[in-house]
Scaffold this motif. Structure first.
Motif, short mmCIF file in Angstrom:
data_model
loop_
_atom_site.label_atom_id
_atom_site.label_comp_id
_atom_site.label_asym_id
_atom_site.label_seq_id
_atom_site.Cartn_x
_atom_site.Cartn_y
_atom_site.Cartn_z
N GLY A 95 35.35 7.71 20.25
CA GLY A 95 34.26 7.44 21.10
C GLY A 95 34.74 8.02 22.37
N HIS A 96 35.93 8.35 22.78
CA HIS A 96 36.68 9.00 23.96
C HIS A 96 35.91 10.10 24.28
CE1 HIS A 96 38.94 5.54 24.35
NE2 HIS A 96 39.74 5.76 23.44
N ARG A 97 36.03 10.68 25.41
CA ARG A 97 35.59 11.97 25.82
C ARG A 97 36.86 13.08 25.62
NH1 ARG A 97 31.62 11.62 31.17
NH2 ARG A 97 30.27 10.29 30.09
N MET A 98 36.66 14.15 25.58
CA MET A 98 37.80 14.93 25.31
C MET A 98 38.83 14.89 26.31
SD MET A 98 37.43 19.25 24.98
CE MET A 98 36.43 19.11 23.68
N PHE A 99 38.43 14.82 27.91
CA PHE A 99 39.33 14.80 28.86
C PHE A 99 40.21 13.61 28.69
CE2 PHE A 99 40.63 13.14 33.08
CZ PHE A 99 41.13 14.43 33.37
N SER A 100 39.72 12.27 28.29
CA SER A 100 40.22 11.17 28.09
C SER A 100 41.10 11.29 27.02
CB SER A 100 39.34 9.95 28.10
OG SER A 100 38.41 9.93 29.12
N THR A 101 40.72 11.79 26.07
CA THR A 101 41.42 11.86 24.78
C THR A 101 43.06 12.50 24.94
OG1 THR A 101 39.62 11.67 23.27
CG2 THR A 101 41.73 12.51 22.13
N CYS A 102 42.65 13.83 25.66
CA CYS A 102 43.76 14.68 26.22
C CYS A 102 44.91 14.05 27.13
CB CYS A 102 43.21 15.79 26.82
SG CYS A 102 42.43 17.05 25.60
N SER A 107 49.98 11.71 27.87
CA SER A 107 50.68 10.79 28.76
C SER A 107 51.79 10.08 27.81
CB SER A 107 49.64 9.38 29.14
OG SER A 107 49.05 10.07 30.24
N ALA A 108 51.33 10.29 26.46
CA ALA A 108 52.26 9.56 25.31
C ALA A 108 53.31 10.84 24.89
CB ALA A 108 51.39 9.39 24.04
N GLY A 109 53.10 11.90 25.43
CA GLY A 109 54.35 12.78 25.13
C GLY A 109 53.85 14.20 24.31
N LEU A 110 52.66 14.35 23.99
CA LEU A 110 52.03 15.44 23.34
C LEU A 110 51.73 16.43 24.33
CD1 LEU A 110 51.66 16.41 20.26
CD2 LEU A 110 49.41 15.31 20.66
N GLY A 111 52.14 17.67 24.17
CA GLY A 111 51.96 18.76 25.04
C GLY A 111 51.11 19.88 24.47
N GLY A 112 50.66 20.73 25.31
CA GLY A 112 49.74 21.74 24.70
C GLY A 112 50.67 22.83 24.29
#
Length: 115
Positions: A95-102, A107-112
């Motif tokens: 249910g989160h928006r894209m920005f929040s999900t990213c 913040s948990a360490g997953l980069g792009g």
């Protein structure tokens, strides 16, 4: 990070591919434009999108994407889920928006990855 870690971080519901949740995820790509995903995504990544059509699954398959997360309570239809199952792809919804999900995943360490 594994797909299971991603699921827990964002509180997502797994729609298909639960048996693959221990797969490694090395980066994330977020877009509703599959042309951008084709240009910037990397192998073993998670695709975060609000676009709910079969092209998402076709794009994921071409790029060896491990997991697709549909944001904003978007729920894929049976055609999309069947395609994902046939390709052994993990599909989640949140249910989160894209920005929040990213943001949560970053913040948990997953980069792009670098462009």
């Amino acid at each position: 990070m594994t797909a299971r870690d991603v699921q827990k971080i964002i509180g997502a519901r797994v729609l298909t591919g639960e048996e693959f949740l221990d797969r490694e995820i090395t980066s994330a790509c977020a877009s509703d434009m599959m042309s951008d995903v084709l240009a910037f995504s990397k192998d073993h990544s998670v695709l975060i999108t609000g676009l709910c059509n079969p092209q998402v699954i076709r794009t994921a398959e071409m790029l060896d994407i491990v997991c697709v997360i549909f944001v904003r309570r978007k729920h894929p239809d049976e055609t999309i889920l069947t395609m994902a199952k046939e390709r052994e792809l993990i599909v989640m919804e949140t249910g989160h928006r894209m920005f929040s999900t990213c943001g949560m995943l970053y913040s948990a360490g997953l980069g792009g990855g670098a462009v």
